[in-house]
Design a protein around this motif. Structure first.
Motif, mmCIF file in Angstrom:
data_model
loop_
_atom_site.group_PDB
_atom_site.id
_atom_site.type_symbol
_atom_site.label_atom_id
_atom_site.label_comp_id
_atom_site.label_asym_id
_atom_site.label_seq_id
_atom_site.Cartn_x
_atom_site.Cartn_y
_atom_site.Cartn_z
ATOM 1 N N SER A 1 -0.070 4.271 -2.311
ATOM 2 C CA SER A 1 1.273 4.261 -1.983
ATOM 3 C C SER A 1 2.247 3.830 -3.171
ATOM 4 N N LEU B 1 -0.877 2.814 -9.609
ATOM 5 C CA LEU B 1 -1.865 3.649 -10.331
ATOM 6 C C LEU B 1 -2.375 4.759 -9.574
ATOM 7 N N ARG C 1 -2.579 0.482 3.090
ATOM 8 C CA ARG C 1 -2.775 0.106 4.363
ATOM 9 C C ARG C 1 -1.226 0.028 5.025
ATOM 10 N N THR C 2 -0.147 -0.111 4.456
ATOM 11 C CA THR C 2 0.984 -0.229 4.912
ATOM 12 C C THR C 2 1.672 1.093 5.181
ATOM 13 N N ASP D 1 -7.445 0.433 5.904
ATOM 14 C CA ASP D 1 -7.915 -0.388 4.824
ATOM 15 C C ASP D 1 -9.238 0.356 4.287
ATOM 16 N N ALA E 1 -8.720 0.338 -5.089
ATOM 17 C CA ALA E 1 -8.360 -0.371 -3.977
ATOM 18 C C ALA E 1 -7.716 -1.445 -4.712
ATOM 19 N N PHE F 1 -0.570 -2.121 -17.178
ATOM 20 C CA PHE F 1 0.321 -1.176 -16.533
ATOM 21 C C PHE F 1 1.325 -2.043 -15.693
ATOM 22 N N THR G 1 2.765 -2.653 -12.853
ATOM 23 C CA THR G 1 3.085 -2.570 -11.440
ATOM 24 C C THR G 1 2.981 -3.818 -10.890
HETATM 25 P P1 NAP Z 1 -0.413 -2.129 -6.962
HETATM 26 O O1 NAP Z 1 0.708 -1.397 -7.781
HETATM 27 O O2 NAP Z 1 -0.283 -3.350 -6.441
HETATM 28 O O3 NAP Z 1 -0.953 -1.030 -5.945
HETATM 29 C C1 NAP Z 1 -2.116 -1.089 -5.168
HETATM 30 C C2 NAP Z 1 -2.089 -0.004 -3.891
HETATM 31 O O4 NAP Z 1 -3.503 -0.168 -3.344
HETATM 32 C C3 NAP Z 1 -0.909 -0.025 -2.892
HETATM 33 O O5 NAP Z 1 -0.617 1.275 -2.507
HETATM 34 C C4 NAP Z 1 -1.679 -0.829 -1.966
HETATM 35 O O6 NAP Z 1 -0.895 -0.633 -0.639
HETATM 36 C C5 NAP Z 1 -3.058 -0.163 -2.040
HETATM 37 N N1 NAP Z 1 -4.116 -0.982 -1.337
HETATM 38 C C6 NAP Z 1 -4.546 -2.264 -1.785
HETATM 39 N N2 NAP Z 1 -5.394 -2.671 -1.025
HETATM 40 C C7 NAP Z 1 -5.871 -1.752 -0.157
HETATM 41 C C8 NAP Z 1 -6.924 -1.586 0.812
HETATM 42 N N3 NAP Z 1 -8.012 -2.329 0.999
HETATM 43 N N4 NAP Z 1 -7.010 -0.304 1.404
HETATM 44 C C9 NAP Z 1 -6.024 0.862 1.063
HETATM 45 N N5 NAP Z 1 -5.116 0.371 0.333
HETATM 46 C C10 NAP Z 1 -4.958 -0.581 -0.589
HETATM 47 O O7 NAP Z 1 -1.733 -2.208 -7.850
HETATM 48 P P2 NAP Z 1 -2.162 -1.275 -9.179
HETATM 49 O O8 NAP Z 1 -1.721 -1.831 -10.468
HETATM 50 O O9 NAP Z 1 -1.859 0.265 -9.053
HETATM 51 O O10 NAP Z 1 -3.782 -1.375 -9.342
HETATM 52 C C11 NAP Z 1 -4.799 -0.491 -8.694
HETATM 53 C C12 NAP Z 1 -6.087 -0.959 -9.063
HETATM 54 O O11 NAP Z 1 -6.225 -1.051 -10.512
HETATM 55 C C13 NAP Z 1 -6.241 -2.368 -8.642
HETATM 56 O O12 NAP Z 1 -7.586 -2.516 -8.239
HETATM 57 C C14 NAP Z 1 -6.052 -3.218 -10.063
HETATM 58 O O13 NAP Z 1 -6.828 -4.624 -9.910
HETATM 59 C C15 NAP Z 1 -6.752 -2.309 -11.073
HETATM 60 N N6 NAP Z 1 -6.060 -2.807 -12.412
HETATM 61 C C16 NAP Z 1 -4.571 -2.645 -12.697
HETATM 62 C C17 NAP Z 1 -4.434 -2.957 -13.728
HETATM 63 C C18 NAP Z 1 -2.665 -2.996 -14.064
HETATM 64 O O14 NAP Z 1 -2.271 -3.194 -15.000
HETATM 65 N N7 NAP Z 1 -1.868 -2.593 -13.261
HETATM 66 C C19 NAP Z 1 -4.959 -3.203 -14.926
HETATM 67 C C20 NAP Z 1 -6.340 -3.069 -14.811
HETATM 68 C C21 NAP Z 1 -6.952 -3.055 -13.386
HETATM 69 P P3 NAP Z 1 -1.201 -1.622 0.617
HETATM 70 O O15 NAP Z 1 -0.922 -2.908 0.090
HETATM 71 O O16 NAP Z 1 -0.170 -0.974 1.660
HETATM 72 O O17 NAP Z 1 -2.773 -1.343 1.078
#
Ligand code: NAP
Length: 259
Positions: free
Chosen positions: A16, A19, A39-40, A65, A89, A186, A188
């Motif tokens: 949603s 990344l 989830r939301t 989830d 996730a 990134f 986010t």
């Molecule tokens: P984000 O912007 O917080 O987005 C997370 C997304 O995942 C949201 O759409 C969230 O929506 C969904 N989500 C979370 N838990 C979930 C679940 N159990 N089931 C289904 N959907 C779920 O995070 P992001 O930065 O894109 O990160 C994505 C992944 O990359 C994570 O694992 C993060 O640790 C990893 N990562 C990110 C970075 C970075 O710099 N951003 C760097 C290294 C690794 P809901 O909350 O509504 O479910």
């Protein structure tokens, strides 16, 4: 370049925002139909509406989830077939490993190792039968260069990485590739929340924590979710059939090694 995936069905988990959204939007931009998940419900429906409006592809949104068995079944059932799978996730929380409980470890393994493995198990054989499949796991640069406060992430994602290294060599002869995409920093919500924790630990402002991080990156900026998504879309292309079992960093030059 035409990536040759128009009309294919892609399941993009946790999409949603951030990344996952970048990957979903980029695949849709290439004409792939989508099942997206988070989830939301409200935020997910809004993301689906935006993608449909901007690209004209079919987008099915399943609010559940993905780390739960029932959630995975719901998501997979919503796709007529799965040609492309992007696993993702939320990341596990940061902290001192001395305070992590067994339940914390099980949750991290469930979310960031076993969930992708279960999703692959449920889809890979049909991909092999159809002689086309592209699987991309969103992991982390922490797999190559561990981040001390992210012990749960370092551990769980390394487990997935080891598993994929073996599996990916057994599917590529059927034109099914499996790769891991390793984000650096990134901008986010996930990264913003990491800065909040770091700022609290160090007794500095969130802005100062973010600015120090930005300056430490050779590119002198954070990554953008769409540039991550475009890389993912290319990995899912017809042209990428000879790339498998790779751990691909996208981090603005942050990883300091030669290889
Ligand atoms: P984000 O912007 O917080 O987005 C997370 C997304 O995942 C949201 O759409 C969230 O929506 C969904 N989500 C979370 N838990 C979930 C679940 N159990 N089931 C289904 N959907 C779920 O995070 P992001 O930065 O894109 O990160 C994505 C992944 O990359 C994570 O694992 C993060 O640790 C990893 N990562 C990110 C970075 C970075 O710099 N951003 C760097 C290294 C690794 P809901 O909350 O509504 O479910």
């Amino acid at each position: 370049m035409d990536l040759g995936i128009k009309g294919k069905w892609a399941v993009v988990c946790a999409a949603s925002k951030g990344l996952g959204y970048g990957c979903a939007r980029s695949l849709a931009g290439e004409g792939a139909n989508l099942v997206i998940n988070a989830r939301t419900d409200a935020a997910l429906q809004e993301a689906a509406r935006k993608i449909r409006e901007e690209t004209g592809v079919e987008v099915v949104a399943v609010a559940t989830d993905i780390t739960k068995e029932q959630g995975r079944s719901q998501v997979l059932a919503a796709a007529p077939q799965v040609d492309i799978l992007v696993t993702n996730a939320g990341g596990p929380p940061p902290g001192d490993f001395r305070k992590f409980t067994r339940d914390d470890w099980i949750a991290a393994l469930d979310g960031n190792m076993l969930t992708p493995i279960e999703l692959i198990k449920a889809t890979v054989d049909k991909m092999i039968e159809r002689k086309f499949g592209r699987i991309v796991n969103i992991t982390s640069s922490a797999v190559k260069a561990p981040i001390d406060i992210l012990g749960l992430s370092n551990g769980a994602r390394s487990g997935l990485t080891g598993f994929i290294a073996g599996l990916s060599r057994t599917t590529v002869s059927a034109n099914v590739t499996i790769n891991n995409l390793l984000p650096g920093r990134f901008l986010t919500d996930r990264l913003r929340s990491n800065f909040a924790v770091e700022a609290k630990n160090k007794g500095i402002s969130v802005e100062d924590a973010a600015e120090a991080a930005r300056r430490s990156i050779p590119a002198k900026r954070f990554g953008d979710e769409m540039e991550f998504g475009q890389y993912c879309a290319w990995l899912c292309s017809q042209q990428a059939g000879y790339v498998t079992g790779q751990n691909l960093l996208i981090d603005g030059g942050n990883y300091p090694g030669t290889f």
